[in-house]
Design a protein around this motif. Structure first.
Motif, PDB file in Angstrom:
ATOM      1  N   SER A 360      40.636  29.492  41.471  1.00 21.99           N
ATOM      2  CA  SER A 360      40.084  30.244  42.589  1.00 21.99           C
ATOM      3  C   SER A 360      38.560  30.348  42.523  1.00 21.99           C
ATOM      4  CB  SER A 360      40.698  31.647  42.640  1.00 21.99           C
ATOM      5  OG  SER A 360      40.441  32.349  41.436  1.00 21.99           O
ATOM      6  N   ASP A 361      37.988  30.413  41.305  1.00 26.82           N
ATOM      7  CA  ASP A 361      36.530  30.494  41.186  1.00 26.82           C
ATOM      8  C   ASP A 361      35.873  29.216  41.706  1.00 26.82           C
ATOM      9  OD1 ASP A 361      36.560  33.029  40.167  1.00 26.82           O
ATOM     10  OD2 ASP A 361      36.448  32.401  38.065  1.00 26.82           O
ATOM     11  N   LEU A 362      36.365  28.066  41.257  1.00 32.67           N
ATOM     12  CA  LEU A 362      35.816  26.787  41.721  1.00 32.67           C
ATOM     13  C   LEU A 362      36.043  26.627  43.217  1.00 32.67           C
ATOM     14  CD1 LEU A 362      34.513  24.060  41.242  1.00 32.67           C
ATOM     15  CD2 LEU A 362      36.756  23.174  40.531  1.00 32.67           C
ATOM     16  N   GLN A 363      37.201  26.996  43.678  1.00 35.25           N
ATOM     17  CA  GLN A 363      37.503  26.909  45.102  1.00 35.25           C
ATOM     18  C   GLN A 363      36.515  27.748  45.923  1.00 35.25           C
ATOM     19  OE1 GLN A 363      40.955  29.030  46.866  1.00 35.25           O
ATOM     20  NE2 GLN A 363      41.709  26.982  47.368  1.00 35.25           N
ATOM     21  N   GLY A 364      36.198  28.947  45.420  1.00 33.35           N
ATOM     22  CA  GLY A 364      35.265  29.810  46.137  1.00 33.35           C
ATOM     23  C   GLY A 364      33.872  29.220  46.230  1.00 33.35           C
ATOM     24  N   VAL A 365      33.398  28.602  45.133  1.00 28.45           N
ATOM     25  CA  VAL A 365      32.068  28.001  45.144  1.00 28.45           C
ATOM     26  C   VAL A 365      32.028  26.816  46.107  1.00 28.45           C
ATOM     27  CG1 VAL A 365      30.342  26.780  43.774  1.00 28.45           C
ATOM     28  CG2 VAL A 365      31.504  28.768  42.824  1.00 28.45           C
ATOM     29  N   VAL A 366      33.030  25.941  46.035  1.00 28.08           N
ATOM     30  CA  VAL A 366      33.062  24.765  46.904  1.00 28.08           C
ATOM     31  C   VAL A 366      33.130  25.187  48.368  1.00 28.08           C
ATOM     32  CG1 VAL A 366      34.421  22.745  47.567  1.00 28.08           C
ATOM     33  CG2 VAL A 366      34.047  23.263  45.147  1.00 28.08           C
ATOM     34  N   LYS A 367      33.934  26.207  48.656  1.00 29.06           N
ATOM     35  CA  LYS A 367      34.080  26.664  50.041  1.00 29.06           C
ATOM     36  C   LYS A 367      32.831  27.364  50.572  1.00 29.06           C
ATOM     37  CE  LYS A 367      39.071  27.169  50.673  1.00 29.06           C
ATOM     38  NZ  LYS A 367      40.138  28.112  51.059  1.00 29.06           N
ATOM     39  N   SER A 368      31.910  27.723  49.699  1.00 29.93           N
ATOM     40  CA  SER A 368      30.698  28.418  50.150  1.00 29.93           C
ATOM     41  C   SER A 368      29.679  27.474  50.763  1.00 29.93           C
ATOM     42  CB  SER A 368      30.055  29.163  48.976  1.00 29.93           C
ATOM     43  OG  SER A 368      29.425  28.262  48.078  1.00 29.93           O
ATOM     44  N   TYR A 369      29.763  26.177  50.457  1.00 29.28           N
ATOM     45  CA  TYR A 369      28.744  25.247  50.942  1.00 29.28           C
ATOM     46  C   TYR A 369      28.774  25.066  52.464  1.00 29.28           C
ATOM     47  CZ  TYR A 369      27.004  23.811  46.352  1.00 29.28           C
ATOM     48  OH  TYR A 369      26.394  23.791  45.108  1.00 29.28           O
ATOM     49  N   PRO A 370      29.919  24.766  53.096  1.00 30.15           N
ATOM     50  CA  PRO A 370      29.905  24.583  54.552  1.00 30.15           C
ATOM     51  C   PRO A 370      29.435  25.810  55.336  1.00 30.15           C
ATOM     52  CG  PRO A 370      31.883  23.606  53.615  1.00 30.15           C
ATOM     53  CD  PRO A 370      31.234  24.389  52.514  1.00 30.15           C
ATOM     54  N   PRO A 371      29.863  27.049  55.014  1.00 27.82           N
ATOM     55  CA  PRO A 371      29.344  28.193  55.785  1.00 27.82           C
ATOM     56  C   PRO A 371      27.835  28.356  55.683  1.00 27.82           C
ATOM     57  CG  PRO A 371      31.337  28.828  54.612  1.00 27.82           C
ATOM     58  CD  PRO A 371      30.959  27.476  54.099  1.00 27.82           C
ATOM     59  N   ARG A 372      27.266  28.072  54.522  1.00 27.69           N
ATOM     60  CA  ARG A 372      25.811  28.184  54.400  1.00 27.69           C
ATOM     61  C   ARG A 372      25.102  27.159  55.283  1.00 27.69           C
ATOM     62  NH1 ARG A 372      24.514  28.105  48.146  1.00 27.69           N
ATOM     63  NH2 ARG A 372      26.641  27.303  47.964  1.00 27.69           N
ATOM     64  N   LEU A 373      25.644  25.939  55.318  1.00 28.46           N
ATOM     65  CA  LEU A 373      25.042  24.917  56.175  1.00 28.46           C
ATOM     66  C   LEU A 373      25.246  25.257  57.645  1.00 28.46           C
ATOM     67  CD1 LEU A 373      23.543  22.298  56.533  1.00 28.46           C
ATOM     68  CD2 LEU A 373      25.680  21.044  56.118  1.00 28.46           C
ATOM     69  N   TRP A 374      26.417  25.789  57.996  1.00 28.70           N
ATOM     70  CA  TRP A 374      26.660  26.210  59.378  1.00 28.70           C
ATOM     71  C   TRP A 374      25.640  27.272  59.803  1.00 28.70           C
ATOM     72  CZ3 TRP A 374      28.485  24.040  63.311  1.00 28.70           C
ATOM     73  CH2 TRP A 374      29.676  23.322  63.331  1.00 28.70           C
ATOM     74  N   THR A 375      25.381  28.240  58.943  1.00 23.95           N
ATOM     75  CA  THR A 375      24.418  29.297  59.275  1.00 23.95           C
ATOM     76  C   THR A 375      23.025  28.710  59.477  1.00 23.95           C
ATOM     77  OG1 THR A 375      25.657  31.054  58.175  1.00 23.95           O
ATOM     78  CG2 THR A 375      23.299  31.387  58.408  1.00 23.95           C
ATOM     79  N   TYR A 376      22.635  27.777  58.618  1.00 28.09           N
ATOM     80  CA  TYR A 376      21.342  27.104  58.764  1.00 28.09           C
ATOM     81  C   TYR A 376      21.253  26.414  60.131  1.00 28.09           C
ATOM     82  CZ  TYR A 376      17.911  23.334  58.027  1.00 28.09           C
ATOM     83  OH  TYR A 376      16.876  22.440  58.156  1.00 28.09           O
ATOM     84  N   LEU A 377      22.283  25.677  60.513  1.00 23.37           N
ATOM     85  CA  LEU A 377      22.270  24.951  61.780  1.00 23.37           C
ATOM     86  C   LEU A 377      22.305  25.897  62.976  1.00 23.37           C
ATOM     87  CD1 LEU A 377      24.779  22.087  60.859  1.00 23.37           C
ATOM     88  CD2 LEU A 377      22.282  21.924  61.001  1.00 23.37           C
ATOM     89  N   TYR A 378      23.084  26.956  62.868  1.00 23.53           N
ATOM     90  CA  TYR A 378      23.192  27.928  63.963  1.00 23.53           C
ATOM     91  C   TYR A 378      21.842  28.594  64.221  1.00 23.53           C
ATOM     92  CZ  TYR A 378      25.160  31.860  66.661  1.00 23.53           C
ATOM     93  OH  TYR A 378      25.451  32.801  67.633  1.00 23.53           O
ATOM     94  N   ARG A 379      21.168  28.977  63.170  1.00 28.03           N
ATOM     95  CA  ARG A 379      19.856  29.590  63.329  1.00 28.03           C
ATOM     96  C   ARG A 379      18.842  28.601  63.902  1.00 28.03           C
ATOM     97  NH1 ARG A 379      19.604  33.297  57.814  1.00 28.03           N
ATOM     98  NH2 ARG A 379      20.418  35.179  58.781  1.00 28.03           N
ATOM     99  N   ASN A 380      18.912  27.353  63.453  1.00 27.99           N
ATOM    100  CA  ASN A 380      18.031  26.332  64.025  1.00 27.99           C
ATOM    101  C   ASN A 380      18.235  26.216  65.526  1.00 27.99           C
ATOM    102  OD1 ASN A 380      17.226  25.796  61.420  1.00 27.99           O
ATOM    103  ND2 ASN A 380      18.144  23.763  61.312  1.00 27.99           N
ATOM    104  N   ALA A 381      19.507  26.178  65.950  1.00 31.88           N
ATOM    105  CA  ALA A 381      19.817  26.008  67.367  1.00 31.88           C
ATOM    106  C   ALA A 381      19.304  27.180  68.189  1.00 31.88           C
ATOM    107  CB  ALA A 381      21.324  25.840  67.546  1.00 31.88           C
ATOM    108  N   LEU A 382      19.533  28.403  67.714  1.00 34.63           N
ATOM    109  CA  LEU A 382      19.064  29.575  68.450  1.00 34.63           C
ATOM    110  C   LEU A 382      17.537  29.599  68.523  1.00 34.63           C
ATOM    111  CD1 LEU A 382      21.432  32.403  67.136  1.00 34.63           C
ATOM    112  CD2 LEU A 382      21.575  31.174  69.307  1.00 34.63           C
ATOM    113  N   GLN A 383      16.898  29.292  67.414  1.00 34.67           N
ATOM    114  CA  GLN A 383      15.439  29.312  67.403  1.00 34.67           C
ATOM    115  C   GLN A 383      14.864  28.236  68.315  1.00 34.67           C
ATOM    116  OE1 GLN A 383      13.776  29.240  63.498  1.00 34.67           O
ATOM    117  NE2 GLN A 383      11.695  29.643  64.181  1.00 34.67           N
ATOM    118  N   ALA A 384      15.477  27.044  68.316  1.00 34.80           N
ATOM    119  CA  ALA A 384      15.002  25.968  69.190  1.00 34.80           C
ATOM    120  C   ALA A 384      15.138  26.345  70.658  1.00 34.80           C
ATOM    121  CB  ALA A 384      15.782  24.680  68.905  1.00 34.80           C
TER     122      ALA A 384
END
Length: 416
Positions: A360-384
């Motif tokens: 579960s620990d490894l699963q949690g770390v791996v699953k954290s990468y896509p949401p962080r990238l999604w947040t980065y892209l979402y903020r870029n889109a709103l700011q643009a």
């Protein structure tokens, strides 16, 4: 500033709302481009897909068409895609990377996260065809997009191997993200062949025997970048390895492929600097070291070692992607517009993505990468779009590292 190491994206920090000032070179580009486009209509009509609307003129129908004709067709396609995405309110996300750099796996990890994680309270759906689907090129491009989003995402969730991308034209996957209590946002993700960016030098060749080191940027992609009147998010994929992380491929061949990947990204970045004249201040550039789990594939504490290690990440890039990183740092944009991070799409071998049900620990770390990238892209889109950048998700998708470390200490003390 050009020698500073690129900063990581911060999923919590609010990006500046005031666009950074343009350099004198960028201002000259913008002035020249505005003069060329002064007589052009502000919008290009949406392509219906009908033959009478010019579908067959977008790309040459014959594989033996002269190179100049092929590039002219690609430029027309790129221009039409740019106008269609502008009128549709899409934020483009353009991915660059050679074959086996992890482009398709990254896309599928993003889609699969929103499809299969209801706790994130964010939905995603495939949008209507960008260029129509009645006939011709528009239908072909949307069918490629539909298959990747529909079939590819479900195969990724099921742990099936990700097939190598092999398409004749670059295509955008148009999606709409619908977060709870936040504005919906449309994205268009560019998918393309990694072979289009591969340097021309073969392993047994000398550079001095070549006329040029890399092929020209695909005409449709270059035209789109030059024509799109709005902010674009660019992702440059520099894989930790070009092999399967958990395989037995030749390490010497991997070194040769990484050298080529570095040169390919360097060439793409230089092409951006040449072709992107307007709206550069709204663009965001993210270099991602994909397959980051490979740097710790044999370590015992996988959860901790798969997390991004900033010093190790920079050391790896300095040692293996020096040309790509140098081109990234000299990019003619404000330093705050470019970041460098690691990425893990999943623990993937030649047979597919592992489910990690017993860790579960490894699963949690791996699953954290896509949401962080999604947040980065979402903020870029709103700011643009001139809006206030917001976090995409209601709460962090995983426990902070400090909390996990505290829980590990408790487990050790209690003997668990």
């Amino acid at each position: 500033m050009a020698d500073e190491a690129p900063k990581p994206y911060d999923a919590e920090a609010q990006p500046a709302l005031v666009p950074p000032p343009l350099s004198s070179r960028a201002r000259r580009r913008m002035s020249a481009a505005n003069e060329e486009e002064a007589e052009a209509p502000p919008r290009f009509p949406s392509y219906s897909g009908a033959e009478e609307a010019g579908a067959s003129s977008l790309v040459p129908s014959s594989p033996s068409a002269p190179p100049d004709d092929a590039r002219d067709g690609g430029r027309r396609l790129g221009l039409q895609l740019a106008r269609a995405l502008e009128s549709g309110g899409y934020h483009p996300v353009v991915l660059f990377g050679t074959a086996f750099s992890g482009k398709t796996s990254l896309l599928l990890s993003l889609f699969a996260t929103l499809v299969s994680e209801p706790r994130l309270e964010t939905g995603i759906l495939l949008c209507d065809p960008i260029l129509g689907s009645v006939d011709g090129v528009g239908r072909k491009l949307h069918e490629d997009a539909r298959r990747l989003f529909d079939v590819g995402t479900q195969a990724f969730i099921a742990g099936e191997p990700t097939p190598k991308t092999n398409v004749s034209l670059p295509f955008f996957i148009p999606v709409e993200v619908r977060p709870t209590g936040r504005p919906p946002q449309r994205f268009a993700f560019l998918e393309s062949n990694g072979e289009w960016y591969r340097p021309l030098k073969k392993r047994d060749q000398r550079y001095s025997d070549l006329e040029r080191t890399a092929p020209e940027l695909q005409a449709a992609v270059e035209s789109f970048i030059a024509s799109y009147q709005g902010g674009i998010s660019f992702l440059y994929l520099t894989p930790y390895t070009q092999r399967f992380v958990y395989g037995n491929e030749d390490a010497n061949e991997d070194s040769h492929e990484i050298e080529g990947a570095s040169l390919a990204i360097s060439n793409v970045l230089d092409a951006y600097d040449r072709s992107r004249a307007t709206h550069r201040m709204s663009d965001r550039h993210l270099m991602l070291v994909t397959k980051w789990d490979a740097h710790s594939a044999r370590e015992s504490d996988r959860a901790e070692s798969v997390e991004e290690d900033r010093p190790a990440l920079l050391d790896f890039c300095y040692g293996n992607y020096a040309q790509a990183l140098a081109a990234f740092q000299r990019l003619d944009v404000d330093p705050d517009q470019r970041q460098l991070n690691a990425y893990v799409s999943g623990i993937i071998n030649k047979d597919g993505r592992l489910q990690l049900k017993n860790d579960s620990d490894l699963q949690g770390v791996v699953k954290s990468y896509p949401p962080r990238l999604w947040t980065y892209l979402y903020r870029n889109a709103l700011q643009a779009a001139g809006e206030v950048p917001l976090s995409l998700f209601p709460e962090p998708p995983r426990k902070p590292a400090l909390v996990r470390a505290f829980h590990k200490l408790l487990d050790f003390v209690s003997g668990r």
